[in-house]
Design a protein around this motif. Sequence first.
Motif, mmCIF file in Angstrom:
data_model
loop_
_atom_site.group_PDB
_atom_site.id
_atom_site.type_symbol
_atom_site.label_atom_id
_atom_site.label_comp_id
_atom_site.label_asym_id
_atom_site.label_seq_id
_atom_site.Cartn_x
_atom_site.Cartn_y
_atom_site.Cartn_z
ATOM 1 N N GLN A 156 -2.651 -5.208 13.965
ATOM 2 C CA GLN A 156 -1.290 -4.681 13.877
ATOM 3 C C GLN A 156 -0.843 -4.528 12.426
ATOM 4 O O GLN A 156 -0.152 -3.573 12.068
ATOM 5 C CB GLN A 156 -0.328 -5.600 14.637
ATOM 6 C CG GLN A 156 -0.639 -5.742 16.108
ATOM 7 C CD GLN A 156 -0.587 -4.412 16.828
ATOM 8 O OE1 GLN A 156 0.267 -3.565 16.557
ATOM 9 N NE2 GLN A 156 -1.518 -4.206 17.762
ATOM 10 N N VAL A 162 4.588 1.102 1.345
ATOM 11 C CA VAL A 162 4.775 0.111 2.412
ATOM 12 C C VAL A 162 4.529 -1.278 1.846
ATOM 13 O O VAL A 162 3.547 -1.510 1.137
ATOM 14 C CB VAL A 162 3.820 0.385 3.589
ATOM 15 C CG1 VAL A 162 4.045 -0.639 4.702
ATOM 16 C CG2 VAL A 162 4.011 1.801 4.106
ATOM 17 N N ASP A 173 -10.415 1.003 2.588
ATOM 18 C CA ASP A 173 -9.230 1.277 1.768
ATOM 19 C C ASP A 173 -8.962 0.112 0.826
ATOM 20 O O ASP A 173 -9.340 -1.033 1.071
ATOM 21 C CB ASP A 173 -7.988 1.502 2.652
ATOM 22 C CG ASP A 173 -8.039 2.839 3.370
ATOM 23 O OD1 ASP A 173 -8.922 3.648 3.039
ATOM 24 O OD2 ASP A 173 -7.204 3.052 4.278
ATOM 25 N N ARG A 201 0.865 -1.184 0.000
ATOM 26 C CA ARG A 201 0.000 0.000 0.000
ATOM 27 C C ARG A 201 0.894 1.224 0.000
ATOM 28 O O ARG A 201 1.680 1.415 0.917
ATOM 29 C CB ARG A 201 -0.929 0.019 1.211
ATOM 30 C CG ARG A 201 -1.924 1.192 1.183
ATOM 31 C CD ARG A 201 -2.895 1.121 2.345
ATOM 32 N NE ARG A 201 -3.897 2.168 2.239
ATOM 33 C CZ ARG A 201 -3.739 3.407 2.713
ATOM 34 N NH1 ARG A 201 -2.610 3.746 3.338
ATOM 35 N NH2 ARG A 201 -4.708 4.302 2.568
ATOM 36 N N GLU A 202 0.776 2.000 -1.070
ATOM 37 C CA GLU A 202 1.645 3.153 -1.283
ATOM 38 C C GLU A 202 3.105 2.682 -1.251
ATOM 39 O O GLU A 202 3.500 1.860 -2.048
ATOM 40 C CB GLU A 202 1.339 4.234 -0.247
ATOM 41 C CG GLU A 202 -0.079 4.783 -0.352
ATOM 42 C CD GLU A 202 -0.391 5.831 0.690
ATOM 43 O OE1 GLU A 202 0.442 6.022 1.614
ATOM 44 O OE2 GLU A 202 -1.467 6.461 0.592
ATOM 45 N N SER A 261 -2.322 -1.431 11.007
ATOM 46 C CA SER A 261 -1.611 -0.249 11.510
ATOM 47 C C SER A 261 -0.277 -0.064 10.794
ATOM 48 O O SER A 261 0.126 1.061 10.476
ATOM 49 C CB SER A 261 -1.392 -0.387 13.017
ATOM 50 O OG SER A 261 -0.646 0.690 13.531
ATOM 51 N N ILE A 262 0.411 -1.168 10.526
ATOM 52 C CA ILE A 262 1.728 -1.088 9.882
ATOM 53 C C ILE A 262 1.621 -0.527 8.463
ATOM 54 O O ILE A 262 2.411 0.325 8.053
ATOM 55 C CB ILE A 262 2.394 -2.477 9.872
ATOM 56 C CG1 ILE A 262 2.771 -2.899 11.303
ATOM 57 C CG2 ILE A 262 3.642 -2.486 8.979
ATOM 58 C CD1 ILE A 262 3.223 -4.326 11.429
ATOM 59 N N VAL A 263 0.623 -1.006 7.707
ATOM 60 C CA VAL A 263 0.495 -0.552 6.318
ATOM 61 C C VAL A 263 -0.380 0.695 6.201
ATOM 62 O O VAL A 263 -0.546 1.245 5.110
ATOM 63 C CB VAL A 263 -0.069 -1.682 5.425
ATOM 64 C CG1 VAL A 263 0.852 -2.881 5.440
ATOM 65 C CG2 VAL A 263 -1.484 -2.074 5.838
ATOM 66 N N GLY A 264 -0.948 1.132 7.317
ATOM 67 C CA GLY A 264 -1.774 2.341 7.295
ATOM 68 C C GLY A 264 -3.105 2.152 6.608
ATOM 69 O O GLY A 264 -3.612 3.094 5.973
ATOM 70 N N ALA A 265 -3.697 0.959 6.722
ATOM 71 C CA ALA A 265 -4.966 0.672 6.038
ATOM 72 C C ALA A 265 -6.135 0.817 7.007
ATOM 73 O O ALA A 265 -6.042 0.447 8.183
ATOM 74 C CB ALA A 265 -4.938 -0.738 5.458
ATOM 75 N N ARG A 266 -7.228 1.367 6.505
ATOM 76 C CA ARG A 266 -8.453 1.503 7.277
ATOM 77 C C ARG A 266 -9.606 0.844 6.533
ATOM 78 O O ARG A 266 -9.469 0.422 5.391
ATOM 79 C CB ARG A 266 -8.759 2.979 7.532
ATOM 80 C CG ARG A 266 -7.675 3.715 8.330
ATOM 81 C CD ARG A 266 -8.056 5.160 8.539
ATOM 82 N NE ARG A 266 -7.034 5.889 9.296
ATOM 83 C CZ ARG A 266 -7.120 7.165 9.607
ATOM 84 N NH1 ARG A 266 -8.186 7.884 9.211
ATOM 85 N NH2 ARG A 266 -6.159 7.748 10.298
#
Length: 419
Positions: A158, A114, A169, A111-112, A161-166
């Motif tokens: 976790q 990451v 998304d 993702r992006e 949170s690491i990849v910044g996904a919500r």
Amino acid sequence: MRLPIELEIGLRYTRSKRRKAVGKRDGFLSFISGISTAGIALGVASLIVVLSVMNGFQKEVRDRMLSVLSHVEITSPEGLANWESLAAKVATQPHVIGVSPIVSSQGLLTRENVMRGVAIRGVSPADEGKVSDLPKQFVSGNIDDLKPGAFGVALGAQLASIVGARMGDRINLIVPESDLTPAGSMPRMRTLQVVGIVDSGHYEYDSSLAIMHWKDAAALLRLHDPSGLRVKVDDMQRAPDIANELATVVPQALWVTDWSRTNRNWFAAVQTEKKMMFIILTLIIAVAAFNLVSTLVMTVNEKQADIAILRTMGASPGMIQRIFLVQGLAIGLLGSLAGVALGLLIALNIDVIVPTIEAIFRVRFLPREVYFISELPSDVRAGDVLTVGLMAFGLSVLATLYPSRRAAKVQPAEALRYE
């Protein structure tokens, strides 16, 4: 009723009450006696607390593992043809309480900028609740949102949170299968939508698990059927025996494994560590027992005049020996009981004591990024408590033998020469 003379005198020596003229010396002996008792108590308490914490750690990690993992898995590298009939057959076997299809593989989540390696797990939303607690672990979304053909994915908390996904998304998943293009072999990639967040409380899985509908996972991996079946049994401690029984009723080409084999190295390491900690902390109790020897030897030297008087009044060497045996055993019993009480008090309230210490000193004993769990658990087992208490008392008995025999050999004439 009067106590036996050996018991009465031995207990009196333990309390060390004598005339005021020699009160300072007796006060010192009483202090040494108290130190011996405290040493035994601290050793017993330490051993009980450590064993309880290690039992709790093992139980907590095992339960959290099995809330995600299978008790038993039946797998095939080429997929399970006619898996419905096989699942129905397995479900009728003794001790089996749930069966569900599964597709397992590895992938790369991007993702992006990451990238993160993930464990892909394809599940059946309708059947997953029969074999694991996964449906209850969704903190966002629902397992029923994993619909076939929609290519939705639920991520560990976790990992998200690491990849910044919500929620909602879109993320890219690259699988080991490749597509042949004019430019050559290219990794297969699929865009997925995040439809759920899962928190199992187990950092290793929450940081690496990507859950999909098994049909979507099979399509990505070019499989027509599930790669295996997840089986839940009524007693996870008997999973190895039940797995062996299932191996006799499924085709020989299939692999049947249980949770203890999958995590054998981890559980073997915990058992080895528990045994070593038991041996190391037992040495603390042994040191306290040596202190008991020195305490009794000092008491014998101090009480030689009393011993001589008792001998002249008709006391036998055996009676003298029993007097000091009573004193040593009283100290050992008191130390063992106090240690058991203190150990139980700490072990049963570890969930309150540890957070208080962490808050006061602003430390974290179990960081989630390092350990499987983030809270210090405790599992007090009666067998461990009984073993530790009896072992401490047994060492006290051994420590008492030499000083009591030495007291029995005191000669009245020699002891009274300078009195």
